[in-house]
Scaffold this motif. Sequence first.
Motif, PDB file in Angstrom:
ATOM      1  N   SER A 186      57.009 -89.363 -29.390  1.00  8.76           N
ATOM      2  CA  SER A 186      57.338 -88.157 -30.157  1.00  8.76           C
ATOM      3  C   SER A 186      58.176 -87.245 -29.282  1.00  8.76           C
ATOM      4  CB  SER A 186      56.062 -87.456 -30.618  1.00  8.76           C
ATOM      5  OG  SER A 186      55.428 -88.197 -31.621  1.00  8.76           O
ATOM      6  N   PHE A 187      59.379 -87.644 -29.094  1.00  8.26           N
ATOM      7  CA  PHE A 187      60.262 -86.989 -28.133  1.00  8.26           C
ATOM      8  C   PHE A 187      61.698 -87.298 -28.509  1.00  8.26           C
ATOM      9  CE2 PHE A 187      63.059 -87.925 -24.596  1.00  8.26           C
ATOM     10  CZ  PHE A 187      63.033 -86.748 -23.871  1.00  8.26           C
ATOM     11  N   GLY A 188      62.594 -86.379 -28.227  1.00  7.23           N
ATOM     12  CA  GLY A 188      64.005 -86.658 -28.445  1.00  7.23           C
ATOM     13  C   GLY A 188      64.860 -85.478 -28.061  1.00  7.23           C
ATOM     14  N   VAL A 189      66.084 -85.743 -27.676  1.00 10.60           N
ATOM     15  CA  VAL A 189      67.063 -84.692 -27.412  1.00 10.60           C
ATOM     16  C   VAL A 189      68.331 -85.011 -28.185  1.00 10.60           C
ATOM     17  CG1 VAL A 189      66.150 -84.125 -25.137  1.00 10.60           C
ATOM     18  CG2 VAL A 189      67.909 -85.855 -25.345  1.00 10.60           C
ATOM     19  N   GLY A 190      69.171 -84.009 -28.374  1.00 15.23           N
ATOM     20  CA  GLY A 190      70.355 -84.166 -29.202  1.00 15.23           C
ATOM     21  C   GLY A 190      71.291 -85.224 -28.652  1.00 15.23           C
ATOM     22  N   ASN A 191      71.701 -86.122 -29.518  1.00 23.93           N
ATOM     23  CA  ASN A 191      72.517 -87.253 -29.076  1.00 23.93           C
ATOM     24  C   ASN A 191      73.968 -87.022 -29.457  1.00 23.93           C
ATOM     25  OD1 ASN A 191      73.476 -89.665 -28.204  1.00 23.93           O
ATOM     26  ND2 ASN A 191      72.053 -90.928 -29.360  1.00 23.93           N
ATOM     27  N   GLU A 192      74.646 -86.202 -28.658  1.00 25.55           N
ATOM     28  CA  GLU A 192      76.070 -85.998 -28.926  1.00 25.55           C
ATOM     29  C   GLU A 192      76.893 -87.162 -28.387  1.00 25.55           C
ATOM     30  OE1 GLU A 192      77.819 -83.001 -25.906  1.00 25.55           O
ATOM     31  OE2 GLU A 192      75.813 -82.316 -26.378  1.00 25.55           O
ATOM     32  N   ALA A 251      62.589 -88.578 -35.007  1.00 26.42           N
ATOM     33  CA  ALA A 251      64.019 -88.379 -35.243  1.00 26.42           C
ATOM     34  C   ALA A 251      64.551 -87.134 -34.557  1.00 26.42           C
ATOM     35  CB  ALA A 251      64.293 -88.294 -36.745  1.00 26.42           C
ATOM     36  N   GLY A 252      63.699 -86.125 -34.354  1.00 26.89           N
ATOM     37  CA  GLY A 252      64.142 -84.855 -33.792  1.00 26.89           C
ATOM     38  C   GLY A 252      64.021 -83.739 -34.811  1.00 26.89           C
ATOM     39  N   ASN A 253      64.100 -82.510 -34.333  1.00 22.79           N
ATOM     40  CA  ASN A 253      63.874 -81.325 -35.166  1.00 22.79           C
ATOM     41  C   ASN A 253      65.106 -80.432 -35.255  1.00 22.79           C
ATOM     42  OD1 ASN A 253      61.223 -82.192 -35.411  1.00 22.79           O
ATOM     43  ND2 ASN A 253      60.513 -80.935 -33.714  1.00 22.79           N
ATOM     44  N   ASP A 254      66.292 -81.033 -35.249  1.00 19.86           N
ATOM     45  CA  ASP A 254      67.522 -80.243 -35.291  1.00 19.86           C
ATOM     46  C   ASP A 254      68.115 -80.137 -36.690  1.00 19.86           C
ATOM     47  OD1 ASP A 254      67.588 -79.373 -32.730  1.00 19.86           O
ATOM     48  OD2 ASP A 254      68.998 -80.870 -31.992  1.00 19.86           O
ATOM     49  N   GLY A 255      67.371 -80.552 -37.723  1.00 14.71           N
ATOM     50  CA  GLY A 255      67.856 -80.396 -39.082  1.00 14.71           C
ATOM     51  C   GLY A 255      67.965 -78.941 -39.459  1.00 14.71           C
ATOM     52  N   PRO A 256      68.517 -78.667 -40.652  1.00 15.35           N
ATOM     53  CA  PRO A 256      68.876 -79.612 -41.703  1.00 15.35           C
ATOM     54  C   PRO A 256      70.297 -80.166 -41.619  1.00 15.35           C
ATOM     55  CG  PRO A 256      69.094 -77.396 -42.523  1.00 15.35           C
ATOM     56  CD  PRO A 256      68.600 -77.272 -41.114  1.00 15.35           C
ATOM     57  N   GLY A 257      71.034 -79.877 -40.553  1.00 16.18           N
ATOM     58  CA  GLY A 257      72.400 -80.358 -40.449  1.00 16.18           C
ATOM     59  C   GLY A 257      72.464 -81.857 -40.241  1.00 16.18           C
ATOM     60  N   SER A 315      74.210 -85.450 -38.606  1.00 13.44           N
ATOM     61  CA  SER A 315      74.572 -85.924 -37.270  1.00 13.44           C
ATOM     62  C   SER A 315      73.776 -85.198 -36.196  1.00 13.44           C
ATOM     63  CB  SER A 315      76.077 -85.755 -37.020  1.00 13.44           C
ATOM     64  OG  SER A 315      76.674 -87.000 -36.762  1.00 13.44           O
ATOM     65  N   THR A 316      72.495 -84.979 -36.470  1.00 14.79           N
ATOM     66  CA  THR A 316      71.618 -84.286 -35.531  1.00 14.79           C
ATOM     67  C   THR A 316      70.567 -85.219 -34.938  1.00 14.79           C
ATOM     68  OG1 THR A 316      70.378 -83.527 -37.483  1.00 14.79           O
ATOM     69  CG2 THR A 316      71.890 -81.975 -36.474  1.00 14.79           C
ATOM     70  N   MET A 317      70.662 -86.507 -35.210  1.00 12.54           N
ATOM     71  CA  MET A 317      69.685 -87.467 -34.709  1.00 12.54           C
ATOM     72  C   MET A 317      69.692 -87.484 -33.185  1.00 12.54           C
ATOM     73  SD  MET A 317      67.450 -89.600 -35.768  1.00 12.54           S
ATOM     74  CE  MET A 317      68.039 -89.524 -37.459  1.00 12.54           C
ATOM     75  N   GLY A 318      68.508 -87.413 -32.589  1.00 11.25           N
ATOM     76  CA  GLY A 318      68.414 -87.394 -31.139  1.00 11.25           C
ATOM     77  C   GLY A 318      68.198 -88.763 -30.542  1.00 11.25           C
ATOM     78  N   GLU A 363      77.284 -76.611 -35.610  1.00  8.62           N
ATOM     79  CA  GLU A 363      78.586 -76.677 -34.967  1.00  8.62           C
ATOM     80  C   GLU A 363      79.198 -78.079 -35.099  1.00  8.62           C
ATOM     81  OE1 GLU A 363      78.226 -73.332 -31.515  1.00  8.62           O
ATOM     82  OE2 GLU A 363      77.541 -75.339 -30.988  1.00  8.62           O
ATOM     83  N   PRO A 364      80.477 -78.225 -34.774  1.00  7.56           N
ATOM     84  CA  PRO A 364      81.086 -79.557 -34.805  1.00  7.56           C
ATOM     85  C   PRO A 364      80.276 -80.537 -33.957  1.00  7.56           C
ATOM     86  CG  PRO A 364      82.786 -77.892 -34.548  1.00  7.56           C
ATOM     87  CD  PRO A 364      81.470 -77.173 -34.453  1.00  7.56           C
ATOM     88  N   GLY A 365      79.994 -81.707 -34.528  1.00  7.49           N
ATOM     89  CA  GLY A 365      79.151 -82.678 -33.854  1.00  7.49           C
ATOM     90  C   GLY A 365      77.705 -82.608 -34.264  1.00  7.49           C
ATOM     91  N   GLY A 366      77.309 -81.521 -34.969  1.00  6.89           N
ATOM     92  CA  GLY A 366      75.961 -81.414 -35.494  1.00  6.89           C
ATOM     93  C   GLY A 366      75.050 -80.442 -34.788  1.00  6.89           C
TER      94      GLY A 366
END
Length: 954
Positions: free
Chosen positions: A346-352, A379-385, A387-390, A687-690
Amino acid sequence: MLARAHGCLSLVVALVFLSACSRPAPGAPVSPAPVSASPAAPLPGTDSSAPPEAPPAVRDTTEPAPLVQPAEAYRRGWMPLRPTGVPAFLAAHPTYDGRGVIIGILDSGQDPGIPGLGTTTTGDRKILDLRDFSGEGAVALFPATPEGDQLFIGGRTFSGIARLRGLRVGTGIWAGTVAELSLGELPASDLNGDRDNSDTLAIVVLRTTDGWVLFADTDGDGSLADETPVRDYLVARETFAWHSATRPVQLNLAANFTTAPGGGPRLDLFFDTSAHGSHVAGIAAGHELYGVRGFDGVAPGAWLLGLKIANNAQGGISTSGSMLAAIDYAIRFAAERHAPLVLNLSFGVGNEAEGRARADALVDSVLAAHPDIVFTISAGNDGPGLSTMGFPGSASRALTVGATYPAVFLGPNWKGSDPIAYFSSRGGELAKPDLVTPGLAFSSVPRWNTGDEQKGGTSMASPHAAGLAALLVSGLAQEKRSIDARQIRQALMVTARPLAGETFLDIGTGQPDVGAAWRWLGTPHQLPEIAVRSRDHGVSAAWRIRPPGTQGDTTQIFDLVQAGGSPATELTFRSSAAWLRAPGGVRTSPGATTPVTLTMQARALTAPGLHVGVVSGWTSDTLAGPVVRLVTSVVVPDTGARFTADMGDVPAGGEARRFFTAQAGRPFAVVYLTRDASEQVSAWLHEPGGQPYPEENGISAGAGEQAAVILVDARQVRDGVYEAVVTAPPLEAAAAAIVVQHSPLRISATREWDSIAVRLENLSPTAVATEPFVVLVGAERAVRVVANGTDRQRVRFALPDWAVHAAIDVSMEPAQWPRFTDFGVTLVNGAGQQLGKSPLNYATGRLQVDLPPDGAGPAELLLFPGFADARGDLRWTADLSIRLYADSAGVTPIPGAPLTIEPGRTATLSLPLGPPRLALGDGFFPLGIVVVPEEERTWTREVPLPPTLTPLSP
């Protein structure tokens, strides 16, 4: 898990608009819209110093209580198992409850003393081992020499040493200390329960006939004579805890012993000062949580293996190599016991850097070598945008899990299925998540975290999926059938139920039903192993930006890469969207790459917004479900300096999104509003990239004066396509719209001697009248950190008495980011107390801290790099911007009349700066905001102002 602080925003809003209202542009009022001050500016210099002295005591005077008693939480169904069919499955297969399966929890630790994590449904001990790979619990031990019956450790004298002499083998005694302050914030860091985190607690280690043991003065009476020896958890399943006379045990600890090269002991303490790992463990496999009969997690019969990979004191960051070491240990542990293994992360960081993360490659490599291991990752908690999958949830072989909002938390008026959780990260360049499961639950926490038993996030959804996998693996093992992780993943995905109105990018195939997955597994299926890669656009999915007015149909090529060792496969294709056409079929070959060309019809892709289509590939065994999915997204951005977009009727718990293009240096505003005053939505900007916009985000928006405005400062704006999203509350639909307005002016500014040169470029078709001025809001220091290795880096500076808020930006070259699993940023004062902490979630990130009124004095910024590999190239560079804001602003006007800038023309102005009005520390220089009032709105550019340069005398 992620938190976003917004103190800087509200402060700068107040300062700029107090100033702006005193100097409006001619004939135009100043719009009361939020303003953000933003990102980083690089320059050299790093400061490494000795750690500060110990702090005074910090008191915690509260004794938390559960908001809802566990028995009531159970009655309400707050461990939501029905949405995924768990109760029906266990009623039909009562012994397939996870028994015989090990679930390894890679997380922040687990508290072994929580009721519900003690035994399985068969009465076996639930936790088989607790092992620390993070290094947070490492105790520095030194040889100790007693004086009679006494031993002096950490400033205190302890008696009872004669008893220890009688137990030891050999002559050695070692001692060490644990400083509560090093464990972070209260109440978790209060190990001995005396409501402060200023204690240094002693530990004595010696060897007995059955190995290394520790003694600790757990009751605080100064004697070790009455203490129980504690052996390694794997050897004896023993734990210990410090406690006070007036409070029960707040945190239980375990010991991990190894023998150091010199023959002495090495000690790592295992604990959970985050509560995250304990909560996750309860969801996956809790049994009779808090002693309530029937209150179980998903797989109550499963064993647990606690694998601590996170430094909780620094924001729950994974430490270098900890993830891979923990995975390796779990695999060996399960193999030695001939037990099937399910892993949860249960872990993740933004995968740019989608598709290039080292952590993804490691996970995929492990799973390729061990095809019987199911690995669930949040999956990560950067939604709702989008391309935010970590990462490492972006690993292709992992079962990546997004989150729903369970209906049991929505009350009796909710009639639909579980909606997607707004925070759940989405796909875009990746064909992820695979599934969504309940992302909110009432579960197990250490006593110090009482009152916070209900937690939400994809961190909670992932262990739910791990529990589902454990049920299936348990059944397969008991029926002596082979265990194939790809088959289990396929079974869960193809039998999942879609959520209305959501795309594959939001929910994957939907919410699984474990009973349906079990029935799928009851029929043999041949699944060719075929990887999907999008050529040129995206990674495992195609992500295309299509400007309005683009002419003609376009094509997208996917490469299908079939693994060796399986027969050639005939695939036929089906498309979910009329605009996305695929060939009738292809033949793939083992070890070969087969291209598939899709056609996107232009006439169906004219409307601004998102268009998602999925081409699925099927074998002759149609009951097996699709074996490949070619996910294609086309984004048509809105254009124009100003436009209004009707977001339509947003369903309860749902979302609507639009895209638009921005230009660096050109500020813009996004207004979010509802049609009806009784309706509310939440407003989001990506932002651009999610990456989520780092200032105020997720704010409430309504009609009229309740509209939300996100005004992006010119320094913050990046070239590319932004995404504006509105989400409706879980219980209420709303009709929403957005208005996007770009500044007519591109704004830039630089320091020249004792003035500021401001450059205003008119990009609009009409003349712009304005009267710019500068607001001095604080100070900024730029630092470049160049390092090699995993050691933490320190940057010291002084907090002035005028500073009320700090904003610290950290940025590195995106090419570096794939080598990391984490990067922690912590600000402490001169006494070592934490003022704020935040993990870096992308190659850029921001820590915001509201400073205490008496916070003037030394401060230290700590950087904690976490690499996927403990060895290899560990060089890294980061640029820091440390910005301190005052609670008042100084205004510098421009002499002369208002300025009119004709279309296509550029005006360069010189604004006198004057002497600094704030006392600046070493390395800091003034920080200003250029304010440009314009007819409709006031635009800004935050600008660093380096120290005044004195020209040389002729």
